[in-house]
Design an enzyme around this catalytic site. Structure first.
Site, mmCIF file in Angstrom:
data_model
loop_
_atom_site.group_PDB
_atom_site.id
_atom_site.type_symbol
_atom_site.label_atom_id
_atom_site.label_comp_id
_atom_site.label_asym_id
_atom_site.label_seq_id
_atom_site.Cartn_x
_atom_site.Cartn_y
_atom_site.Cartn_z
ATOM 1 N N GLY A 11 -40.234 5.142 34.919
ATOM 2 C CA GLY A 11 -39.698 6.502 34.348
ATOM 3 C C GLY A 11 -38.049 6.013 34.102
ATOM 4 N N CYS A 12 -37.620 4.779 34.844
ATOM 5 C CA CYS A 12 -35.980 4.802 34.630
ATOM 6 C C CYS A 12 -35.645 4.461 33.082
ATOM 7 C CB CYS A 12 -35.690 3.485 35.614
ATOM 8 S SG CYS A 12 -34.072 2.958 35.587
#
Length: 145
Positions: A11-12
């Site tokens: 998700g980064c």
């Protein structure tokens, strides 16, 4: 090109940009969740090479931002122990390839060997989200804060 083992925080947004760049250069990525890996001192330490210890740490990790962990005040053994207990402290991504391994995504020997050229104003290391409380360093998969 080459095979690259890429440890990320799922998700980064910055990790997504980094992976896209490596893929565009023809590298085959194997992506792993940095927070879910079973790290040991022996497995983790080589990623930091000869970097100063403060550069081993993710400066946006919640415990660093709150002042609970002060990288400049630690010895290597304590730093590694903290990271093993709280992987959000680890500077990401961790990259392993036939050219060696490293942490972060800034110009240097490993990225050069991988064919990555970053423009002077191109920052793919810093958190891509802005504001006083970026959500990119919230834990996932049960990781500790």
């Amino acid at each position: 090109m080459s095979s690259v083992l890429f440890y990320e925080k799922p998700g980064c947004m910055s990790n997504a940009k980094q992976k896209a760049l490596l893929t565009s250069l023809g590298h085959r990525l194997t992506v792993r969740n940095l927070l879910a890996e079973r790290w040991t001192d022996e497995r983790l330490r080589p990623f930091f090479g000869d970097l100063p210890m403060v550069d081993w740490f993710n400066p946006t990790a919640p415990r660093i931002k709150r002042g609970e962990v002060r990288p400049g005040m630690l010895d290597a053994e304590t730093a590694l122990a903290l990271m093993l207990n709280d992987p959000l402290l680890i500077r990401r991504p961790l990259i392993e390839s036939e050219y060696g391994c490293g942490c972060g995504f800034e110009p240097g020997q490993l990225l050069t060997a991988l064919g990555v050229t970053l423009a002077a104003d191109q920052d793919l290391q810093s958190c891509s989200r802005s504001g006083p409380d970026p959500r990119c360093d919230l834990p996932t998969d049960g990781a500790k804060t």
